[in-house]
Design an enzyme around this catalytic site. Structure first.
Site, PDB file in Angstrom:
ATOM      1  CD  GLU A  62      -2.433  -1.392   2.647  1.00 55.53           C
ATOM      2  OE1 GLU A  62      -3.579  -1.691   2.754  1.00 55.53           O
ATOM      3  OE2 GLU A  62      -1.779  -1.029   3.656  1.00 55.53           O
ATOM      4  CG  ASP A 233      -5.096  -4.210   8.241  1.00 49.89           C
ATOM      5  OD1 ASP A 233      -5.356  -5.493   7.846  1.00 49.89           O
ATOM      6  OD2 ASP A 233      -4.037  -4.153   8.711  1.00 49.89           O
TER       7      ASP A 233
HETATM    8  P1  NAD Z   1       1.918 -10.801  13.375  1.00 50.01           P
HETATM    9  O1  NAD Z   1       1.881 -11.701  12.526  1.00 50.01           O
HETATM   10  O2  NAD Z   1       3.449 -10.459  14.105  1.00 50.01           O
HETATM   11  O3  NAD Z   1       1.266 -11.294  14.697  1.00 50.01           O
HETATM   12  C1  NAD Z   1      -0.113 -11.844  14.616  1.00 50.01           C
HETATM   13  C2  NAD Z   1      -0.631 -12.649  15.751  1.00 50.01           C
HETATM   14  O4  NAD Z   1      -1.688 -13.060  15.646  1.00 50.01           O
HETATM   15  C3  NAD Z   1       0.320 -14.021  15.879  1.00 50.01           C
HETATM   16  O5  NAD Z   1       1.238 -14.178  16.739  1.00 50.01           O
HETATM   17  C4  NAD Z   1      -0.613 -15.112  15.222  1.00 50.01           C
HETATM   18  O6  NAD Z   1      -0.360 -16.354  16.063  1.00 50.01           O
HETATM   19  C5  NAD Z   1      -1.919 -14.462  15.961  1.00 50.01           C
HETATM   20  N1  NAD Z   1      -3.239 -15.070  15.472  1.00 50.01           N
HETATM   21  C6  NAD Z   1      -3.569 -15.387  14.247  1.00 50.01           C
HETATM   22  N2  NAD Z   1      -4.573 -15.502  14.248  1.00 50.01           N
HETATM   23  C7  NAD Z   1      -5.291 -15.613  15.447  1.00 50.01           C
HETATM   24  C8  NAD Z   1      -6.423 -16.007  16.013  1.00 50.01           C
HETATM   25  N3  NAD Z   1      -7.522 -16.657  15.288  1.00 50.01           N
HETATM   26  N4  NAD Z   1      -6.487 -15.890  17.430  1.00 50.01           N
HETATM   27  C9  NAD Z   1      -5.571 -15.377  18.389  1.00 50.01           C
HETATM   28  N5  NAD Z   1      -4.175 -15.088  17.712  1.00 50.01           N
HETATM   29  C10 NAD Z   1      -4.196 -15.109  16.241  1.00 50.01           C
HETATM   30  O7  NAD Z   1       1.464  -9.315  12.916  1.00 50.01           O
HETATM   31  P2  NAD Z   1       1.560  -7.908  13.602  1.00 50.01           P
HETATM   32  O8  NAD Z   1       2.325  -7.127  12.934  1.00 50.01           O
HETATM   33  O9  NAD Z   1       1.469  -7.897  15.010  1.00 50.01           O
HETATM   34  O10 NAD Z   1       0.080  -7.434  13.043  1.00 50.01           O
HETATM   35  C11 NAD Z   1      -0.937  -7.735  13.611  1.00 50.01           C
HETATM   36  C12 NAD Z   1      -2.412  -7.280  12.648  1.00 50.01           C
HETATM   37  O11 NAD Z   1      -2.391  -5.974  12.917  1.00 50.01           O
HETATM   38  C13 NAD Z   1      -2.030  -7.538  11.103  1.00 50.01           C
HETATM   39  O12 NAD Z   1      -3.190  -7.804  10.609  1.00 50.01           O
HETATM   40  C14 NAD Z   1      -1.871  -6.040  10.647  1.00 50.01           C
HETATM   41  O13 NAD Z   1      -2.051  -6.180   9.164  1.00 50.01           O
HETATM   42  C15 NAD Z   1      -2.416  -5.317  11.491  1.00 50.01           C
HETATM   43  N6  NAD Z   1      -1.964  -4.018  11.747  1.00 50.01           N
HETATM   44  C16 NAD Z   1      -3.023  -3.073  11.735  1.00 50.01           C
HETATM   45  C17 NAD Z   1      -2.547  -1.680  11.693  1.00 50.01           C
HETATM   46  C18 NAD Z   1      -3.523  -0.550  11.818  1.00 50.01           C
HETATM   47  O14 NAD Z   1      -3.032   0.617  11.787  1.00 50.01           O
HETATM   48  N7  NAD Z   1      -4.717  -0.791  11.876  1.00 50.01           N
HETATM   49  C19 NAD Z   1      -1.081  -1.378  11.722  1.00 50.01           C
HETATM   50  C20 NAD Z   1      -0.126  -2.297  11.806  1.00 50.01           C
HETATM   51  C21 NAD Z   1      -0.691  -3.773  11.698  1.00 50.01           C
END
Ligand code: NAD
Length: 346
Positions: A62, A233
């Site tokens: 993005e 997101d």
């Molecule tokens: P990451 O991959 O480091 O961590 C995600 C975690 O979620 C992992 O530990 C995984 O095991 C766990 N997980 C997956 N499915 C699950 C479930 N059903 N139940 C419980 N845990 C589960 O990712 P990250 O960098 O921490 O990012 C997390 C999310 O946040 C991503 O989807 C990312 O796109 C989003 N994000 C959003 C913003 C925003 O501004 N809204 C900013 C950054 C990241």
């Protein structure tokens, strides 16, 4: 004639780490939230657009631009939930600020760390307006890269000091417990989402999975709870059951983007939602009462990145934590760009 150097400050990962340590993680988050809040207060001064997203089967890349009348900013960011299987980050980013008057870049910065910081700062800022007053306990569902940043922002901005962690991968929760040790939290690792949300006034969902997931079901959300929904997101990537949305007062960053990317993609396009800046400026109410369920349907918006880059730019001259990059070809005689090649050959 030798060329003049028009150097652009560059904040590397190493510099960002040093900057965060020099300022302190919590003071950094508080100050950053202040910059985000200040920019949300002048929302109408920004040229805004929903981010430009290139989707693939594996993830999304993005571009997120925003500008006011003086500064233009953009972030490059990806989201690839499968990356962690191969030892890569789900989210990586870098960003630029530029001078609107000349178009020349003013700053180039790493933004993988900065995105985690700004996302957490924005979540906590939203919660300060929306969460039940005095909330001390937060459940964090999804304990990956973003989780500790979220925990520390909620501690620094709201005084949340009790965490209930849950992740489908226990190793992720254990990593959070280790990383947050000695930072003033009382932490419980839960064996299920049901157990994690018990007694939590704030529920943060921050999982990564490229599907319509149901991390939270309707029966798990009681009256008075604030939900900080961070992981849903992208189109086709959500975390909350639609029935929760129907019971919630929903707050978003920028409607045109969140309608496509947020939890509210599950609702009809005319379902009422409030933009967070309206609550911050007092133009719209936040929490209606003790029994209301509030949802911050966060997707991440360009103005937050603009504010984060602005904050970093304001810190680097003082700290010297940057290097100069030879990024711009800028001959003394502006039209003699080709001559630069001839002079370099000599
Ligand atoms: P990451 O991959 O480091 O961590 C995600 C975690 O979620 C992992 O530990 C995984 O095991 C766990 N997980 C997956 N499915 C699950 C479930 N059903 N139940 C419980 N845990 C589960 O990712 P990250 O960098 O921490 O990012 C997390 C999310 O946040 C991503 O989807 C990312 O796109 C989003 N994000 C959003 C913003 C925003 O501004 N809204 C900013 C950054 C990241």
């Amino acid at each position: 004639m030798d060329r003049k150097l028009n150097l652009v400050p560059f904040v590397s990962v190493d510099h960002m780490l040093k900057l965060v340590l020099a300022i302190g993680v919590e003071p950094f988050l508080v100050a950053l939230a202040g910059y985000v809040e200040a920019d949300f207060r002048r929302w109408e001064a920004f040229d805004k657009t929903a981010r430009v997203a290139a989707h693939s089967a594996e993830g999304v890349i993005e571009l997120m631009p925003a500008s006011d009348d003086k500064i233009y900013g953009f972030k490059y960011v990806n989201g690839h939930p499968g990356n962690t299987r191969d030892g890569r980050q789900t989210v990586t980013a870098f960003g630029v600020l530029a001078d609107v008057a000349t178009g020349y870049p003013l700053l180039l910065s790493e933004m993988t760390l900065l995105t985690a910081l700004r996302t957490a700062a924005t979540s906590a800022l939203a919660a300060r307006y929306l969460a039940p007053p005095g909330a001390q306990t937060m459940a964090i569902i999804g304990n990956g890269a973003q989780a500790e940043f979220q925990a520390l922002a909620f501690k620094a901005l709201l005084g949340v000091d009790r965490l209930r962690l849950y992740d489908i991968d226990r190793a992720a929760s254990d990593k959070c417990v280790r990383n947050l040790a000695g930072m003033g939290f009382d932490i419980t690792v839960a064996g299920s989402v049901e157990e994690a949300v018990l007694g939590a006034q704030i529920v943060t969902t921050v999982t990564a999975d490229k599907q319509y997931a149901t991390i939270l079901t309707d029966n798990l959300v009681g009256p008075g709870v604030h939900i900080n929904g961070v992981g849903g997101d992208c189109p086709g990537k959500t975390e909350l059951h639609v029935d929760i949305l129907k019971r919630s007062d929903i707050f978003v960053e920028y409607k045109p983007q969140t309608r496509v990317e947020g939890e509210i993609q599950q609702l009809p396009p005319d379902h009422p939602v409030t933009e967070l800046w309206q609550v911050i400026t007092g133009a719209a109410p936040g929490r209606r009462g003790a029994g209301a369920i509030t949802l911050f349907d966060s997707v991440g918006f360009a103005v937050e990145d603009f504010a984060a880059l602005r904050y970093v730019k304001d810190q680097i001259q003082r700290t010297g934590l940057y290097e100069d990059l030879d990024l711009l070809a800028d001959p003394d005689e502006p039209r003699d760009l080709f001559g630069m090649i001839l002079r370099a050959a000599r």
